[in-house]
Write a protein that holds these residues in place. Structure first.
Motif, mmCIF file in Angstrom:
data_model
loop_
_atom_site.group_PDB
_atom_site.id
_atom_site.type_symbol
_atom_site.label_atom_id
_atom_site.label_comp_id
_atom_site.label_asym_id
_atom_site.label_seq_id
_atom_site.Cartn_x
_atom_site.Cartn_y
_atom_site.Cartn_z
ATOM 1 N N LYS A 36 0.829 -1.199 0.000
ATOM 2 C CA LYS A 36 0.000 0.000 0.000
ATOM 3 C C LYS A 36 0.867 1.255 0.000
ATOM 4 O O LYS A 36 1.867 1.319 0.711
ATOM 5 N N PRO A 37 0.505 2.276 -0.797
ATOM 6 C CA PRO A 37 1.273 3.531 -0.777
ATOM 7 C C PRO A 37 1.315 4.131 0.620
ATOM 8 O O PRO A 37 0.367 3.987 1.407
ATOM 9 N N GLY A 38 2.401 4.837 0.917
ATOM 10 C CA GLY A 38 2.558 5.411 2.238
ATOM 11 C C GLY A 38 1.644 6.585 2.507
ATOM 12 O O GLY A 38 1.433 6.957 3.663
ATOM 13 N N SER A 39 1.123 7.199 1.444
ATOM 14 C CA SER A 39 0.225 8.336 1.595
ATOM 15 C C SER A 39 -0.632 8.449 0.348
ATOM 16 O O SER A 39 -0.353 7.817 -0.677
ATOM 17 N N GLU A 40 -1.665 9.281 0.435
ATOM 18 C CA GLU A 40 -2.510 9.498 -0.734
ATOM 19 C C GLU A 40 -1.735 10.229 -1.828
ATOM 20 O O GLU A 40 -1.970 10.004 -3.021
ATOM 21 N N LEU A 41 -0.792 11.092 -1.433
ATOM 22 C CA LEU A 41 0.019 11.779 -2.432
ATOM 23 C C LEU A 41 0.922 10.795 -3.168
ATOM 24 O O LEU A 41 1.088 10.884 -4.388
ATOM 25 N N GLU A 42 1.505 9.836 -2.437
ATOM 26 C CA GLU A 42 2.333 8.823 -3.095
ATOM 27 C C GLU A 42 1.488 7.980 -4.048
ATOM 28 O O GLU A 42 1.969 7.570 -5.112
ATOM 29 N N ARG A 43 0.237 7.728 -3.688
ATOM 30 C CA ARG A 43 -0.649 6.992 -4.590
ATOM 31 C C ARG A 43 -0.757 7.723 -5.931
ATOM 32 O O ARG A 43 -0.701 7.108 -7.000
ATOM 33 N N LEU A 44 -0.894 9.035 -5.879
ATOM 34 C CA LEU A 44 -1.013 9.818 -7.108
ATOM 35 C C LEU A 44 0.291 9.845 -7.889
ATOM 36 O O LEU A 44 0.277 9.837 -9.129
ATOM 37 N N VAL A 45 1.428 9.859 -7.193
ATOM 38 C CA VAL A 45 2.733 9.798 -7.863
ATOM 39 C C VAL A 45 2.866 8.481 -8.627
ATOM 40 O O VAL A 45 3.277 8.451 -9.797
ATOM 41 N N ILE A 46 2.528 7.392 -7.961
ATOM 42 C CA ILE A 46 2.624 6.075 -8.596
ATOM 43 C C ILE A 46 1.641 5.983 -9.755
ATOM 44 O O ILE A 46 1.975 5.497 -10.854
ATOM 45 N N PHE A 47 0.412 6.450 -9.522
ATOM 46 C CA PHE A 47 -0.609 6.404 -10.577
ATOM 47 C C PHE A 47 -0.157 7.162 -11.817
ATOM 48 O O PHE A 47 -0.324 6.676 -12.945
ATOM 49 N N GLU A 48 0.416 8.348 -11.631
ATOM 50 C CA GLU A 48 0.826 9.156 -12.777
ATOM 51 C C GLU A 48 1.815 8.392 -13.658
ATOM 52 O O GLU A 48 1.685 8.363 -14.895
ATOM 53 N N GLN A 49 2.791 7.757 -13.050
ATOM 54 C CA GLN A 49 3.792 7.030 -13.828
ATOM 55 C C GLN A 49 3.209 5.800 -14.506
ATOM 56 O O GLN A 49 3.490 5.530 -15.678
ATOM 57 N N LEU A 50 2.384 5.051 -13.773
ATOM 58 C CA LEU A 50 1.825 3.818 -14.338
ATOM 59 C C LEU A 50 0.818 4.108 -15.445
ATOM 60 O O LEU A 50 0.771 3.399 -16.457
ATOM 61 N N ALA A 51 0.014 5.135 -15.271
ATOM 62 C CA ALA A 51 -0.954 5.491 -16.306
ATOM 63 C C ALA A 51 -0.237 5.980 -17.559
ATOM 64 O O ALA A 51 -0.637 5.642 -18.681
#
Length: 211
Positions: free
Chosen positions: A8-23
């Motif tokens: 699980k991402p460490g924060s909601e902001l990290e979730r968005l960082v990961i999402f941006e790259q994967l998308a």
């Protein structure tokens, strides 16, 4: 929320960082493997090897799209919508309205038998109707991603290429919502509009009108 703890991402902001790259990687893959011409309706002897190649590219594309549309994946659109709402610390109008547009674009029908309707603020999730043995998830878990025996047996219809292609197409409709979410995340980062909810809580509140 239905999200698994593993990885699980460490924060909601990290979730968005990961999402941006994967998308971004997903859409790059789609562009690289885009067919030069319209494929035949189904892989067949008439389509030959090229028809079969197109068929497998379509399946791999659907498999890679899965992490964005299945609700318990860490970068699912459901959780990305939540992260956008939480990280939009200044209540930027473009981000706010765009996030609700993603909700409108992403429907339960895009994931047969697994997806739930994305909730609006203050509303509960609404379960999607079970589509029975025709769920595309059976193909993914029984044949592509895993070798689940029960799902393998239920996915025998995958040999019906026309039917399988139609099921995959219903998933590809989610790309509109995915592209919109990627545009919003990029906009938010480019304009420094996204912060972790914890960090935003420690900062001064958003400016008032005329302030």
């Amino acid at each position: 929320m239905g999200e698994g703890k593993r990885g699980k991402p460490g924060s909601e902001l990290e979730r968005l960082v990961i999402f941006e790259q994967l998308a971004a990687e997903y859409f790059r893959m789609v562009a690289l493997f885009q067919a030069d011409a319209e494929p035949p309706a189904v892989p067949s002897s008439a389509g030959g090897t090229e028809g079969e190649r197109r068929h497998w590219i379509e399946l791999f594309r659907a498999a890679l799209l899965r992490k964005f549309i299945v609700r318990d994946e860490h970068v699912s659109l459901k959780l990305v919508v939540r992260a956008l709402r939480l990280c939009n610390y200044s209540a930027d109008r473009h981000l706010t309205e765009g996030t609700e547009h993603v909700v409108e674009l992403f429907t339960a029908e895009m994931v047969q038998g697994r997806q739930r309707v994305l909730p609006g603020p203050g509303h509960d999730e609404v379960p999607a109707p079970d589509e029975g043995p025709d769920r595309f998830e059976d193909v993914l878990y029984g044949r592509l991603l895993h070798g689940d025996a029960d799902r393998f047996r239920r996915s025998g219809w995958a040999n019906d290429y026309a039917r399988l292609s139609a099921a995959a197409d219903s998933r590809f409709d989610a790309e509109h919502a995915l592209a919109k979410a990627l545009e919003l995340v990029r906009y938010g980062f480019a304009h420094d509009l996204l912060r972790s909810p914890e960090a935003a809580g420690d900062a001064a509140g958003p400016p008032t009108a005329g302030g």
